[in-house]
Design an enzyme around this catalytic site. Structure first.
Site, PDB file in Angstrom:
ATOM      1  N   HIS A  19      25.536 -25.881 -17.017  1.00 11.43           N
ATOM      2  CA  HIS A  19      26.049 -25.036 -15.925  1.00 11.43           C
ATOM      3  C   HIS A  19      27.518 -25.418 -15.414  1.00 11.43           C
ATOM      4  CE1 HIS A  19      21.514 -24.732 -14.825  1.00 11.43           C
ATOM      5  NE2 HIS A  19      22.009 -23.422 -14.810  1.00 11.43           N
ATOM      6  N   LYS A  43       8.374 -20.213  -6.176  1.00 12.16           N
ATOM      7  CA  LYS A  43       8.421 -21.202  -7.167  1.00 12.16           C
ATOM      8  C   LYS A  43       8.563 -22.375  -6.462  1.00 12.16           C
ATOM      9  CE  LYS A  43      11.475 -19.520 -10.977  1.00 12.16           C
ATOM     10  NZ  LYS A  43      12.672 -19.817 -11.698  1.00 12.16           N
ATOM     11  N   ARG A  92      23.639 -18.656 -23.840  1.00  9.07           N
ATOM     12  CA  ARG A  92      23.780 -19.636 -24.701  1.00  9.07           C
ATOM     13  C   ARG A  92      23.347 -19.229 -26.054  1.00  9.07           C
ATOM     14  NH1 ARG A  92      19.424 -22.646 -20.996  1.00  9.07           N
ATOM     15  NH2 ARG A  92      18.925 -20.564 -21.176  1.00  9.07           N
ATOM     16  N   SER A 130      17.525 -26.155 -17.726  1.00  7.34           N
ATOM     17  CA  SER A 130      17.033 -26.750 -16.649  1.00  7.34           C
ATOM     18  C   SER A 130      15.546 -26.895 -17.002  1.00  7.34           C
ATOM     19  CB  SER A 130      17.147 -26.289 -15.212  1.00  7.34           C
ATOM     20  OG  SER A 130      18.480 -25.928 -15.048  1.00  7.34           O
TER      21      SER A 130
HETATM   22  O1  PNS Z   1      19.152 -19.903 -12.993  1.00  8.24           O
HETATM   23  P1  PNS Z   1      18.258 -18.627 -13.270  1.00  8.24           P
HETATM   24  O2  PNS Z   1      16.735 -18.839 -12.794  1.00  8.24           O
HETATM   25  O3  PNS Z   1      17.963 -18.036 -14.658  1.00  8.24           O
HETATM   26  O4  PNS Z   1      18.721 -17.387 -12.418  1.00  8.24           O
HETATM   27  C1  PNS Z   1      18.079 -16.243 -12.116  1.00  8.24           C
HETATM   28  C2  PNS Z   1      18.664 -15.531 -10.888  1.00  8.24           C
HETATM   29  C3  PNS Z   1      18.739 -16.395  -9.725  1.00  8.24           C
HETATM   30  C4  PNS Z   1      20.192 -15.192 -11.035  1.00  8.24           C
HETATM   31  C5  PNS Z   1      17.877 -14.117 -10.666  1.00  8.24           C
HETATM   32  O5  PNS Z   1      16.415 -14.353 -10.588  1.00  8.24           O
HETATM   33  C6  PNS Z   1      18.170 -13.516  -9.327  1.00  8.24           C
HETATM   34  O6  PNS Z   1      19.250 -12.925  -9.147  1.00  8.24           O
HETATM   35  N1  PNS Z   1      17.180 -13.505  -8.392  1.00  8.24           N
HETATM   36  C7  PNS Z   1      17.580 -12.899  -7.184  1.00  8.24           C
HETATM   37  C8  PNS Z   1      16.585 -11.609  -6.945  1.00  8.24           C
HETATM   38  C9  PNS Z   1      17.132 -10.451  -7.428  1.00  8.24           C
HETATM   39  O7  PNS Z   1      17.998  -9.966  -7.125  1.00  8.24           O
HETATM   40  N2  PNS Z   1      16.398  -9.988  -8.491  1.00  8.24           N
HETATM   41  C10 PNS Z   1      16.755  -8.726  -9.330  1.00  8.24           C
HETATM   42  C11 PNS Z   1      17.806  -9.278 -10.462  1.00  8.24           C
HETATM   43  S1  PNS Z   1      17.431  -8.180 -11.790  1.00  8.24           S
END
Ligand code: PNS
Length: 186
Positions: A19, A43, A92, A130
């Site tokens: 990150h 979560k 990645r 993570s």
């Molecule tokens: O670090 P992560 O858990 O891979 O991040 C995922 C994240 C937070 C970027 C994604 O889950 C997100 O944007 N969530 C917010 C809800 C949303 O907008 N969902 C539609 C996206 S397709």
């Protein structure tokens, strides 16, 4: 440098060296980079949002064009609310691509003007996530080199506290059983 605000959204539970690598790369490309932590009530995270913010604050203190924030709900709505023109995500390995592509296309459907930019972290972090860091740390394994020192310290603190709590619980249980056995013998 690209004019405008980019958002780097994620869970950051906890922030890893991957990150941080991406934040550093992104901060060189965009005028301003907003690292945005998702507040997700569904979560059960290892670190609270406040703890994650605190760690990220320490890690980005020298990056003057990096700002930290939290959001909930749709990421595109949050991006719009801060006038972001772009979403930064890290890829990645090929295995990330399918999920990231799906998410980027869904976000484009929701907000066609918001572009997603993918960047690759240094290859030495290509296996770091993570989730795996949490797993290794929880099982007592070393996470040095995978996460920044401050995160390693916080992980150890959290797991020590959890272990102490568990030890206390087990001691209480054992004492209860002993007392019961004692009563039966009388
Ligand atoms: O670090 P992560 O858990 O891979 O991040 C995922 C994240 C937070 C970027 C994604 O889950 C997100 O944007 N969530 C917010 C809800 C949303 O907008 N969902 C539609 C996206 S397709």
């Amino acid at each position: 440098m690209n004019k405008g605000i980019a958002i780097y959204p994620g869970s950051f539970d906890p922030p890893t060296n991957g990150h941080l690598d991406l934040i550093q790369r992104g901060s060189k490309i965009f005028e301003e980079l907003v690292v945005a932590i998702l507040r997700n009530s569904e979560k059960t995270p290892m670190f609270s949002v406040a703890e994650r913010l605190e760690m990220l604050k320490e890690l980005t203190v020298d990056l003057k064009n990096v700002r930290l924030d939290t959001f909930h709900g749709l990421m595109v709505e949050y991006a719009k609310s801060i006038d972001a023109i772009c979403v930064l995500r890290g890829i990645r390995a090929v295995s990330d691509y399918e999920y990231e592509l799906q998410m980027a296309l869904m976000n484009r459907k929701l907000e066609p003007t918001l572009e997603t930019v993918f960047m690759m972290p240094a290859d030495k972090y290509s296996y770091v996530s993570s989730r795996l860091v949490r797993e290794v740390a929880q099982a007592g394994g070393p996470v040095r080199g995978l996460v920044p020192d401050v995160v390693e310290f916080k992980l150890r603190q959290k797991l020590d506290a959890a272990n102490r709590l568990e030890e206390g619980r087990l001691e209480k249980e054992a004492a209860k059983h002993k007392a019961k056995r004692g009563k039966r013998k009388q």
